[in-house]
Design an enzyme around this catalytic site. Sequence first.
Site, PDB file in Angstrom:
ATOM      1  N   LYS A 116       0.815  -1.201   0.000  1.00 46.02           N
ATOM      2  CA  LYS A 116       0.000   0.000   0.000  1.00 46.02           C
ATOM      3  C   LYS A 116       0.868   1.279   0.000  1.00 46.02           C
ATOM      4  O   LYS A 116       2.088   1.215   0.171  1.00 46.02           O
ATOM      5  CB  LYS A 116      -0.936  -0.008   1.216  1.00 46.02           C
ATOM      6  CG  LYS A 116      -1.980  -1.129   1.168  1.00 46.02           C
ATOM      7  CD  LYS A 116      -2.834  -1.109  -0.101  1.00 46.02           C
ATOM      8  CE  LYS A 116      -4.168  -1.813   0.043  1.00 46.02           C
ATOM      9  NZ  LYS A 116      -4.110  -3.282  -0.176  1.00 46.02           N
TER      10      LYS A 116
HETATM   11  C1  LIG Z   1      -5.438  -4.028   0.591  1.00 43.69           C
HETATM   12  C2  LIG Z   1      -6.898  -3.849   0.603  1.00 43.69           C
HETATM   13  C3  LIG Z   1      -7.696  -4.278   1.680  1.00 43.69           C
HETATM   14  C4  LIG Z   1      -7.222  -5.163   2.798  1.00 43.69           C
HETATM   15  O1  LIG Z   1      -6.092  -4.828   3.398  1.00 43.69           O
HETATM   16  P1  LIG Z   1      -5.139  -5.914   4.137  1.00 43.69           P
HETATM   17  O2  LIG Z   1      -4.359  -5.010   5.003  1.00 43.69           O
HETATM   18  O3  LIG Z   1      -4.311  -6.569   3.087  1.00 43.69           O
HETATM   19  O4  LIG Z   1      -5.998  -6.838   4.888  1.00 43.69           O
HETATM   20  C5  LIG Z   1      -9.038  -3.972   1.658  1.00 43.69           C
HETATM   21  N1  LIG Z   1      -9.592  -3.312   0.641  1.00 43.69           N
HETATM   22  C6  LIG Z   1      -8.861  -2.908  -0.419  1.00 43.69           C
HETATM   23  C7  LIG Z   1      -9.529  -2.159  -1.526  1.00 43.69           C
HETATM   24  C8  LIG Z   1      -7.506  -3.185  -0.487  1.00 43.69           C
HETATM   25  O5  LIG Z   1      -6.806  -2.824  -1.561  1.00 43.69           O
END
Ligand SMILES: *Cc1c(COP(=O)(O)O)cnc(C)c1O
Length: 398
Positions: free
Chosen positions: A186
């Site tokens: 992210k």
């Molecule tokens: C990455 C992501 C999540 C979940 O995040 P994690 O930390 O990997 O559990 C939820 N929604 C979206 C749109 C994402 O890209």
Amino acid sequence: MPGFEVFGAHERAQVNEVLETGVLMRYGFDGMRQGHFKALAFEQAFAKRMDVAHCQLVSSGTAALSVALASAGIGAGDEVIMPSFTFVASFESIMMLGAVPVLVDIDDTLTLDPKAVLAAITDKTKAVMPVHMCGSMADLDALKEICKAHHLILLEDACQAIGGTYKGVALGAYGDLGCFSFDFVKTITCGEGGAVITNNAAYKVNADQYQDHGHDHIGMDRGAETHPTLGYNFRISELHAAVGLGQLQRFDEILQRQKAHYGTLAAALADVPGVTFRRVPEGGVQNHSFLNIFLPTAEKAQQAQKALSAAGIDACFYWFKNNWHYINGWEHLTQAKSIAPLTPQIQEALKNLSAKDFSQSDYYMGRTLSFLIKLGWDEATLNRRAQVMRDTLMDLGL
Ligand SMILES: *Cc1c(COP(=O)(O)O)cnc(C)c1O
């Protein structure tokens, strides 16, 4: 998008402060921790940056969604409306609570279509969960109006659009609750982590207790605390929070770099015949983590992706044929492949889902290509990439 590209001295300094005390847990051990509360410090800094009253840090973005829903009182049998284009975390976080995911179409914003949301509301609907996919947002005004009229919670999944804004408000701060992920890919990362933000003081108290076994977090003796409610463990560790604090110091610099790189690529494609851009709702500012384009047809989109790949353009996503982000690839969901029994309401919903028509979503997703914006490109690399993308798409004669 990936903050790991700039991982360095800031993050190391924060982590080392935790390692020096050895207190890896966010609660308790006050005598040993020499004043370091990394999770708490992150929450305060992040709430300030997002201009909201409260932030609750948790162990992942998926956990953030579950904790946010639970903190607003959403649980077994309640219906939550979500889009057909998203990460699998959306339905996972809903089903984790025994709540029922109701998947509906997206539009040319690549996010929830307000008309599809309206059509899906029943007397069991409790929340609407727009997912701001690939850097840009849903039509939040339209969704807020629907939620107001039908007394529904508006929960923004801003995991892929952190730093974007809508009408001057941070994405995630516009609805009743907003969620973020700090997983490794992210825009800013903790390694693993997530956050819930809200201006609702009661939701913050609920989230705080729910993510730590129901602990009330009152007083200095953890063992003597009471448990006003049932909870679970979705805590973040001090080590992860420390990484996030380091990344938070780089946040604005990351956003600036994304915007500049996005600008160069978008300018290069602006007048390519047959290429159009994903619609950003009026008043919205993307976080520029992805450049998203539409091709004239699904066939041309696939042809373009192949040609771009052959020309050396990496990180180009065709979500329509992707196992993790579009309903096409979710046979484990549509066929209810669960290790453990599912509730009758969820089973019923999944049966309906497998028969549902998503041709409107197909129309947009089939024609969409998304290009990840990397932070590490130097100017020569970026300009070369822009030229190759432009030439390749021009040569296809779209
Ligand atoms: C990455 C992501 C999540 C979940 O995040 P994690 O930390 O990997 O559990 C939820 N929604 C979206 C749109 C994402 O890209």
